[in-house]
Enzyme design. Sequence first.
Site, short mmCIF file in Angstrom:
data_model
loop_
_atom_site.label_atom_id
_atom_site.label_comp_id
_atom_site.label_asym_id
_atom_site.label_seq_id
_atom_site.Cartn_x
_atom_site.Cartn_y
_atom_site.Cartn_z
CG ASN A 10 33.69 -8.38 40.93
OD1 ASN A 10 32.52 -8.05 41.93
ND2 ASN A 10 34.72 -7.83 40.75
CG ASP A 69 38.22 -6.67 31.13
OD1 ASP A 69 38.32 -7.62 32.17
OD2 ASP A 69 38.97 -5.91 30.65
CE1 TYR A 151 44.15 0.61 41.15
CE2 TYR A 151 42.47 -0.50 40.00
CZ TYR A 151 43.98 -0.34 40.49
OH TYR A 151 44.90 -1.30 39.89
CE LYS A 172 31.57 1.92 41.86
NZ LYS A 172 32.30 0.84 42.14
P1 IMP Z 1 37.75 -6.30 35.77
O1 IMP Z 1 38.57 -6.91 34.92
O2 IMP Z 1 36.65 -5.69 35.07
O3 IMP Z 1 37.23 -7.19 36.76
O4 IMP Z 1 38.30 -5.08 36.40
C1 IMP Z 1 39.56 -4.81 36.55
C2 IMP Z 1 39.90 -4.02 38.03
O5 IMP Z 1 39.66 -2.70 38.08
C3 IMP Z 1 39.33 -4.77 39.30
O6 IMP Z 1 40.18 -5.54 39.69
C4 IMP Z 1 39.46 -3.27 40.23
O7 IMP Z 1 40.59 -3.31 40.65
C5 IMP Z 1 39.27 -2.27 38.91
N1 IMP Z 1 37.72 -1.91 39.15
C6 IMP Z 1 36.75 -2.47 38.21
N2 IMP Z 1 35.73 -1.84 38.59
C7 IMP Z 1 35.79 -1.03 39.59
C8 IMP Z 1 35.02 0.05 40.05
O8 IMP Z 1 33.80 0.18 39.90
N3 IMP Z 1 35.65 0.78 41.00
C9 IMP Z 1 37.13 0.59 41.41
N4 IMP Z 1 37.76 -0.23 40.74
C10 IMP Z 1 37.41 -1.18 39.56
#
Ligand code: IMP
Length: 194
Positions: A10, A69, A151, A172
């Site tokens: 990411n 995560d 989000y 942020k």
């Molecule tokens: P991940 O598994 O850490 O990639 O995060 C899971 C999901 O949470 C992502 O696909 C986003 O939809 C949401 N997410 C993670 N970090 C953020 C953030 O900083 N802002 C908004 N949504 C987030």
Amino acid sequence: MREIIFATNNQHKLEEITSITKDRINLLSLKDIGFDGDIPETSDSIEGNAIQKAAYIFDRFAKECFADDTGLEVEALNGAPGVWSARYAGENATYQDNVIKLLDALKGSTNRKARFKTVIALKNSEETITFEGIINGQIIETARGNSGFGYDPVFVPDGYYQTFAEMSSELKNTISHRALATIKLTKYLLDNLR
Ligand code: IMP
């Protein structure tokens, strides 16, 4: 300078964390190490997924590595979407699909309390250690702002009026769940330099 792999595909996260670790740690992306596969995330907890991802890359590259995560936990939805945040509206859901589903699930709810939780797992030959960052806030009824991802357009952190998507990335990245977990990680790394 200490060299560590950040096990993520990411780009947003890579930029956010690099803006904090900057010139103190040489962060290698998966691209930098020539890995372009998918890392399994099959745990039913945020912490479990972070550990699984860090271990997966460490086992293949034998190099110090961390993975994060994140999940959005909404009080009125008993903590959902939580570990399912990326796939809330389905396996190939876009950020927008997930936001629409969330606003729908909260329609009519007066309890809009939510929190973002990030767990970073650091794995090297000696240890696996986790760092947690949490930010509390509210889910608003209509999306606002164009920055950030996920989000961000519907999350207003406590103490602010703007959504994450209306803030500068600098702001942020100073207050976010990921920033809080990253600050703990970088402090640990700098206190335990090798
Ligand atoms: P991940 O598994 O850490 O990639 O995060 C899971 C999901 O949470 C992502 O696909 C986003 O939809 C949401 N997410 C993670 N970090 C953020 C953030 O900083 N802002 C908004 N949504 C987030």
